[in-house]
Design a protein around this motif. Sequence first.
Motif, mmCIF file in Angstrom:
data_model
loop_
_atom_site.group_PDB
_atom_site.id
_atom_site.type_symbol
_atom_site.label_atom_id
_atom_site.label_comp_id
_atom_site.label_asym_id
_atom_site.label_seq_id
_atom_site.Cartn_x
_atom_site.Cartn_y
_atom_site.Cartn_z
ATOM 1 N N UNK A 116 0.779 -1.230 0.000
ATOM 2 C CA UNK A 116 0.000 0.000 0.000
ATOM 3 C C UNK A 116 0.803 1.268 0.000
ATOM 4 N N UNK A 117 0.384 2.218 0.828
ATOM 5 C CA UNK A 117 0.945 3.570 0.812
ATOM 6 C C UNK A 117 2.402 3.627 1.256
ATOM 7 N N UNK A 118 2.893 2.602 1.938
ATOM 8 C CA UNK A 118 4.287 2.590 2.383
ATOM 9 C C UNK A 118 5.222 1.838 1.464
ATOM 10 N N UNK A 119 4.686 1.306 0.376
ATOM 11 C CA UNK A 119 5.492 0.499 -0.552
ATOM 12 C C UNK A 119 6.680 1.308 -1.066
ATOM 13 N N UNK A 120 7.857 0.704 -1.052
ATOM 14 C CA UNK A 120 9.062 1.369 -1.537
ATOM 15 C C UNK A 120 9.891 2.025 -0.453
ATOM 16 N N UNK A 121 9.338 2.130 0.763
ATOM 17 C CA UNK A 121 10.073 2.705 1.884
ATOM 18 C C UNK A 121 10.599 1.577 2.767
ATOM 19 N N UNK A 122 11.811 1.752 3.276
ATOM 20 C CA UNK A 122 12.430 0.680 4.064
ATOM 21 C C UNK A 122 11.845 0.579 5.463
ATOM 22 N N UNK A 123 11.681 1.714 6.147
ATOM 23 C CA UNK A 123 11.159 1.719 7.520
ATOM 24 C C UNK A 123 9.834 2.466 7.527
ATOM 25 N N UNK A 124 8.761 1.745 7.782
ATOM 26 C CA UNK A 124 7.411 2.312 7.722
ATOM 27 C C UNK A 124 6.746 2.184 9.095
ATOM 28 N N UNK A 138 7.369 -1.439 10.633
ATOM 29 C CA UNK A 138 7.646 -2.480 9.647
ATOM 30 C C UNK A 138 8.959 -2.131 8.954
ATOM 31 N N UNK A 139 9.923 -3.034 8.993
ATOM 32 C CA UNK A 139 11.242 -2.807 8.406
ATOM 33 C C UNK A 139 11.499 -3.857 7.331
ATOM 34 N N UNK A 140 11.818 -3.397 6.141
ATOM 35 C CA UNK A 140 12.056 -4.301 4.998
ATOM 36 C C UNK A 140 10.893 -5.262 4.807
ATOM 37 N N UNK A 141 9.688 -4.752 4.984
ATOM 38 C CA UNK A 141 8.492 -5.544 4.750
ATOM 39 C C UNK A 141 8.093 -6.482 5.870
ATOM 40 N N UNK A 142 8.850 -6.467 6.989
ATOM 41 C CA UNK A 142 8.555 -7.372 8.084
ATOM 42 C C UNK A 142 8.254 -6.598 9.372
ATOM 43 N N UNK A 143 7.293 -7.080 10.139
ATOM 44 C CA UNK A 143 6.948 -6.463 11.415
ATOM 45 C C UNK A 143 8.121 -6.644 12.378
ATOM 46 N N UNK A 144 8.540 -5.552 12.997
ATOM 47 C CA UNK A 144 9.632 -5.637 13.952
ATOM 48 C C UNK A 144 9.254 -6.551 15.118
ATOM 49 N N UNK A 145 10.138 -7.456 15.521
ATOM 50 C CA UNK A 145 9.832 -8.386 16.617
ATOM 51 C C UNK A 145 9.559 -7.649 17.931
ATOM 52 N N UNK A 146 8.722 -8.246 18.760
ATOM 53 C CA UNK A 146 8.420 -7.695 20.077
ATOM 54 C C UNK A 146 7.997 -8.837 20.987
#
Length: 283
Positions: A116-124, A138-146
Amino acid sequence: MYITVDVGSTNIRIAGSRDLENLTEPVIKRTPQEYSEGIAHIADTAGGIAQGESIDAIAIGIPARLTLDRRGLYKNRNLPDWDGRMIADDLEKTLSTRAYLENDTMQVGQGEAVFGAGKGSRIVVYMTVSTGVNAVRVVDGKIEPSVYGYETGFQYLSTDENPVDLMDLIAGRAVAEKYGKHPKELGKDNPVWEELARTTAIGLHNTVLHWSPDKVVLGGSMFNDIGISVDRVQFHLKTIMKAFPTIPEIVHSSLGDIGGLWGGLALLRQGYEGQARLKQLRS
């Protein structure tokens, strides 16, 4: 065939994908209040979408906190009969497939970051303001672990003896309680929206300082046409920012009501790539 599910408090949306790039037409139904009925609906609908094909995996997003193993859920006040249920395990048994479970905000955020709107950005950073408030990185398309997920709506914005959190200031439920009517009934030109835009910017300011994203995507019902202006949030954030020389780009979400389905697709793609990589390492 892959299946992606978005369990909302009001509606449940289900779609399929054969290529992890496109979705079938979503099937939308009122969310059953009884858990067993909900599982049966997901299973029956998934089977109908697959049309005899095997189901390789299913992703489910749901508005609740997840257990540490990310197999079950708890604290879903809008669907009390679903609380404490190991939904991933139950769907794996019912459909004989692999199930991935995620919080709904996290899933929508991943969808916006990848498709969506964040496509193409590394850190969203995706922030939703609707009945409640939350955000995800979301970093590199993956949800940051928690450990427990994210609950940014509970950040305190005061230091009083009884501190006030962000959710109590800008969430749709809080606004409705304060003014005695649904937020959209306040009218587009009501000055409350400017006040809410500034308060949203203050909460977002904390999130930007902690997560330092390339782009911020704002979504949820409180950013509808009658609601908080994304442009005014950006204005106020730029005004109050002192720590960083610039603020990240701030945009409105683009996937609408099916952002959770696209997020499920991103999660399924991530799982598929992980399994493929594991096979490669073992070969």
